[in-house]
Design a protein around this motif. Structure first.
Motif, mmCIF file in Angstrom:
data_model
loop_
_atom_site.group_PDB
_atom_site.id
_atom_site.type_symbol
_atom_site.label_atom_id
_atom_site.label_comp_id
_atom_site.label_asym_id
_atom_site.label_seq_id
_atom_site.Cartn_x
_atom_site.Cartn_y
_atom_site.Cartn_z
ATOM 1 N N ARG A 45 35.607 -4.211 -14.488
ATOM 2 C CA ARG A 45 34.570 -5.672 -15.167
ATOM 3 C C ARG A 45 33.360 -4.822 -14.573
ATOM 4 N N ALA A 46 32.696 -4.694 -13.695
ATOM 5 C CA ALA A 46 31.952 -4.785 -12.872
ATOM 6 C C ALA A 46 31.263 -3.811 -13.393
ATOM 7 N N GLU A 47 32.111 -2.426 -13.429
ATOM 8 C CA GLU A 47 31.505 -1.104 -14.237
ATOM 9 C C GLU A 47 31.607 -0.480 -15.745
ATOM 10 N N ARG A 48 32.927 -1.853 -16.511
ATOM 11 C CA ARG A 48 31.956 -2.028 -17.490
ATOM 12 C C ARG A 48 30.381 -2.459 -17.100
ATOM 13 N N LEU A 49 30.511 -3.923 -17.211
ATOM 14 C CA LEU A 49 29.059 -4.719 -17.216
ATOM 15 C C LEU A 49 27.769 -3.873 -16.815
ATOM 16 N N LEU A 50 27.705 -2.576 -15.775
ATOM 17 C CA LEU A 50 26.611 -2.004 -15.057
ATOM 18 C C LEU A 50 26.925 -0.720 -16.053
ATOM 19 N N ARG A 51 27.626 -0.343 -17.003
ATOM 20 C CA ARG A 51 27.337 1.029 -17.485
ATOM 21 C C ARG A 51 27.274 0.116 -19.092
ATOM 22 N N GLU A 52 27.420 -0.671 -19.256
ATOM 23 C CA GLU A 52 26.395 -1.792 -20.077
ATOM 24 C C GLU A 52 24.806 -2.052 -20.076
ATOM 25 N N ALA A 53 24.741 -2.603 -18.987
ATOM 26 C CA ALA A 53 23.257 -2.079 -18.363
ATOM 27 C C ALA A 53 22.504 -1.712 -18.478
ATOM 28 N N LEU A 54 23.354 0.057 -18.071
ATOM 29 C CA LEU A 54 22.650 0.897 -18.500
ATOM 30 C C LEU A 54 22.248 1.660 -19.380
ATOM 31 N N ALA A 55 23.127 1.634 -20.391
ATOM 32 C CA ALA A 55 23.486 2.250 -21.915
ATOM 33 C C ALA A 55 22.084 1.170 -22.607
ATOM 34 N N ARG A 56 21.835 -0.600 -21.775
ATOM 35 C CA ARG A 56 20.315 -0.681 -22.395
ATOM 36 C C ARG A 56 19.532 -0.065 -21.671
#
Length: 525
Positions: free
Chosen positions: A326-337
């Motif tokens: 979950r943490a990785e997914r959230l951070l990947r989404e943040a960096l995508a934005r």
């Protein structure tokens, strides 16, 4: 991620009804799961994952049973004028420098003086006063202080003292000129924040500690929804007065919804409180609520990922497999934005470090530094990563930079211990002893400075003092009563090169001090 799945990742469903009070690259094979032993050791990462919280470090100091392998930092003995990282810093090409080497060079912290080598200006932002009639708005004033601190890092080449050091002066009577000189910076920014409903009023004054006189003062009225832009404008005006360039952060970093932004501020305020499961649960609820209100929020994603990583480290997460994912997914989404978000890269580096992927962690920390050259936490963790890759010589400049940026770190014991450990691994016994003695003096209740000092003294031939230090270590932590037990509790993600250095230095010294190799009831002294 849906709001339902976000909420389910935090135990409980109630959001906090009030803010916390003012009183309170080439990747190595990863570790598939974090074992209970590693989770215990990783607990100290909680304090640094999101905010390098001083209060959290104090709590860990009092109760930690294991060496702070996840909270290393260090400094040079005489605290030189400055140490910087060479960097390619532009608004479009900062990330490209992330994986490059960073040889250190000296510079003057008191930039702007005649003959200063390179730094155009050095700053500390003192905690802005809460001028609202509601004491519960303290978190808002603190968030503005943190925001302005981050904004000043957008002045190329600037040196900005870390938030933790600045907040050590909160609610203390002190002369701003004395503070600036003590921190070896040129400019001290102080001011206040008044919030009444949607209206926000900022006032600030910049003092040059060379002359003791204000060189700039301004005030700015805005709304909560435009606070981020107002902070940009505030720093832009200041930079213009000093004839400095200011490169504002990219727009994707903003949390658009004012209520969501307010919840993010509350979430970080909960994280900064003395660590407890309850406070981090409240932080998680605030971040989750913010993300539910504003699904595009980068800040809420980073905050929620921070809480997930923290609870994984503390062992109270629902799943050691689900939380990192979950943490990785959230951070990947943040960096995508927002690919240029230094905080997201830092948090991802910590996650990689906990997974044992040290090379990948190194790249993330270097990226964070390229994006924010005043991020003390990133220097700290980059040095730590280099240390555990088996290169303590390369780690020392990063540790030194971290302390220069955060010189009033409340956990100086671990700072001194870390530098002592680096010198010990390099065979510099006298320097190791000097720093480990400082660590012991800073907090005699912690066992690991005594243990490492015992090894260093024994290597120098001071066997009786070494035995005395070993006795102190065993009294404070009887669990580490042999080299086998120390290795059992020691960091498991370190590279073989690090373990080889430890075997040739620390282990040899501890044997000479009397620590047995195998398990036993205690060292035979």
């Amino acid at each position: 991620m849906s709001s339902d799945s976000v909420e389910s990742s935090i135990s409980g469903t109630a959001f906090p009804t009030s803010p916390p009070s003012a009183a309170a690259s080439k990747a190595e094979p990863s570790i598939r799961g974090i074992t209970p032993r590693n989770a215990i050791i990783a607990a100290s990462i909680v304090a640094t994952l999101g905010v390098w919280a001083a209060a959290g470090w104090v709590w860990l100091d009092e109760y930690r049973l294991f060496p702070p392998h996840q909270t290393l930092a260090a400094a040079s003995a005489q605290r030189p004028k400055a140490i910087e990282r060479e960097r390619r810093h532009s608004s479009t090409g900062r990330v490209a420098a992330a994986s490059a080497s960073h040889p250190s060079t000296t510079r003057s912290l008191r930039g702007g003086r005649g003959g200063a080598p390179s730094a155009p200006a050095s700053f500390v932002v003192l905690p802005f006063a809460n001028q609202s009639h509601n004491p519960g708005q303290e978190y808002f004033a603190d968030a503005v202080t943190a925001g302005l601190t981050a904004e000043l890092s957008q002045i190329p080449g600037s040196f900005v003292i870390a938030r933790a050091t600045a907040f050590s002066y909160q609610r203390k009577a002190a002369d701003v000129v004395q503070i600036g000189r003590a921190l070896k910076v040129r400019y001290v920014l102080a001011g206040g924040v008044e919030q009444e409903g949607e209206r926000v009023h900022l006032t600030g004054r910049l003092v040059d500690d060379e002359t003791g006189r204000p060189v700039w003062a301004d005030q700015l009225a805005t709304s909560r929804s435009d606070l981020a832009k107002a902070q940009d404008e505030f720093v832009r005006r200041m930079a213009r007065a000093l004839n400095l360039q200011f490169v504002p952060p990219t727009e994707p970093a903003r949390t658009a919804d004012p209520q969501a932004r307010d919840l993010v501020m509350q979430g970080w305020a909960w994280c900064r409180r003395p660590y407890s499961v309850a406070s981090w649960q409240e932080a998680g609820r605030a971040f989750a609520h913010a993300l539910a209100i504003d699904p595009q929020s980068v800040d809420a994603r980073i905050g929620l990922a921070t809480v997930l990583g923290g609870r994984l480290a503390e062992g109270w997460g629902l799943s050691r497999q689900q939380d990192p994912a979950r943490a990785e997914r959230l951070l990947r989404e943040a960096l995508a934005r927002d690919a240029n978000n230094a905080t997201a890269h830092f948090a991802l580096g910590v996650l990689r470090q906990m997974q044992g992927r040290l090379r990948a962690a190194q790249v993330e920390y270097q990226t964070a530094i390229a994006l924010d050259h005043n991020d003390a936490r990133a220097y700290f963790h980059l040095g730590q990563t280099l240390m555990y890759l088996g290169d303590p010589r390369a780690a020392i400049p990063d540790f030194s930079t971290a302390l220069l940026l955060d010189p009033r770190d409340p956990n100086r014991t671990e700072l001194y211990w870390a530098l002592g450990t680096a010198h010990l691994l390099l065979g510099r016994v006298d320097m190791a002893i000097d720093w480990l003695e400082r660590a012991r003096a800073a907090n005699p209740r912690l066992w690991f400075p005594h243990l490492y000092l015992a090894a260093s003294l024994a290597l120098r031939g001071d066997v009786q003092p070494a035995k005395a230090e070993l006795v102190q270590s065993l009294e404070l932590n009887p669990a580490v009563n042999s080299l086998a037990r120390m290795r059992f509790y020691n960091l498991r993600i370190a590279a073989p090169q690090y373990r080889a250095l430890q075997k040739a230095t620390l282990d040899v010294g501890l044997r000479r001090a009397g620590l047995p190799d195998g398990d036993g009831d205690g060292a035979r002294l």
